[in-house]
Design an enzyme around this catalytic site. Sequence first.
Site, PDB file in Angstrom:
ATOM      1  N   ASP A 119      28.018   4.625  36.743  1.00  0.00           N
ATOM      2  CA  ASP A 119      27.609   6.001  36.634  1.00  0.00           C
ATOM      3  C   ASP A 119      28.700   6.762  36.838  1.00  0.00           C
ATOM      4  O   ASP A 119      29.783   6.429  37.263  1.00  0.00           O
ATOM      5  CB  ASP A 119      26.283   6.240  37.429  1.00  0.00           C
ATOM      6  CG  ASP A 119      25.946   7.614  37.659  1.00  0.00           C
ATOM      7  OD1 ASP A 119      25.617   8.116  36.365  1.00  0.00           O
ATOM      8  OD2 ASP A 119      25.998   8.396  38.387  1.00  0.00           O
ATOM      9  N   ASP A 131      28.987  10.833  37.447  1.00  0.00           N
ATOM     10  CA  ASP A 131      28.876  11.865  38.504  1.00  0.00           C
ATOM     11  C   ASP A 131      28.284  11.454  40.008  1.00  0.00           C
ATOM     12  O   ASP A 131      27.569  10.679  40.065  1.00  0.00           O
ATOM     13  CB  ASP A 131      27.690  12.882  38.224  1.00  0.00           C
ATOM     14  CG  ASP A 131      27.968  14.084  36.815  1.00  0.00           C
ATOM     15  OD1 ASP A 131      29.229  14.358  37.179  1.00  0.00           O
ATOM     16  OD2 ASP A 131      27.347  14.177  36.382  1.00  0.00           O
ATOM     17  N   ASP A 139      25.332   6.303  42.306  1.00  0.00           N
ATOM     18  CA  ASP A 139      25.101   6.647  43.787  1.00  0.00           C
ATOM     19  C   ASP A 139      23.579   7.368  43.836  1.00  0.00           C
ATOM     20  O   ASP A 139      23.353   8.027  45.082  1.00  0.00           O
ATOM     21  CB  ASP A 139      26.139   8.106  43.746  1.00  0.00           C
ATOM     22  CG  ASP A 139      25.642   9.209  42.907  1.00  0.00           C
ATOM     23  OD1 ASP A 139      25.447   9.134  41.775  1.00  0.00           O
ATOM     24  OD2 ASP A 139      25.456  10.276  43.213  1.00  0.00           O
TER      25      ASP A 139
END
Length: 366
Positions: free
Chosen positions: A24, A26, A230
């Site tokens: 991922d 961001d 995250d």
Amino acid sequence: MDYPTIIKGTQEPLSSRYSLALLDLDGVVYRGAHPVESADEGIRKAENAGMHIAYTTNNPSRYPAQVAGQIRSFGIGLEDSDIITSAMVSAHMLKEALGQGGTVLVVGKGHLKDELRKAGLEVCSRAADRPQAVIQSWYPDISWKELAQASYAVNAGARYFATNRDLTIPREEGIAPGNGALIRAVSIATGKGPEASAGKPEAHMYHIARDMFSPAGSRVPVEECLPVGDRLDTDIEAANRGGYDSAVVLTGVADARQIIQAQPLLRPSYICADLKGLNNRHPQVVRTDSIRHGQDVSGVSFICGDALAYVRGEDLTVEISGQHVTGPISSLDALRAAASAAWDAADNHDADLHNLQIPQFSDRLQ
């Protein structure tokens, strides 16, 4: 479908155990315009170990070349083709749903519109054009007028889709509303939610990525692919939905409490402080039915390194080197043991994770 019941361990670094990592962006590689600390080091070492690093993002507003250019500015080497976005997956999804020539009202920017056109779909921006479907996405300058047109079209009978359902998005200044929050506005106006989402937490993105990043046309097996993110409710849930192992990093949204309280669908296989964790061996969490460690402890306990954790009643207890610790705890092994103990208590002893008394963990674990 099997979900993690205990944090996994490895005898070799993750970068040797898995051939493809799907990172991922961001909160993992960057936060808005700024790089995440140690991301460049972790990625370079993993690539040197032979792991293919690819990048997945639920952000449908930026072209792969733009995303790749930003990552290169952090000193990380990659090709534009190493990026897969929710706009690209949306095009696959809507072509399957509507067929060639279907008309779609787009709440979004150029990249999403271009991907839909490449897939043979017609793009419009007004409900008056009588679209067959609406696709809602996020970008920084989204307007009320666009959300209103989407609502009018859905109320008139258009099918409703989304590029992604992220409720929040990490930005330079902090956490901001994501596409999922804006979807709620349209849902309130129409009484309907999207029938499907292209991005995580659905697993479509990971499945398509395995085709895109497979050598010589041979699809990367699920067991050799490691999604890394995250967020438990997007990155990790998508991995579990698709049958993948996963790793959560603590550089974005997820924290120790969220991991400890995670329901089965949201549980990661591995926990990493940051992307340097790709290059580490992960210690095995050991379940034991009884142990003397600092004091007599009856019942199930979980050991990871020098950390021990167990649940008794509504208390989650952590010991390190035989000493009871209340916090702040900075040991990553302690979090691995604590999460495993909490999950076992919930799965096998009907513990309510949200009533569990959890010791304080530091913001930075190692």
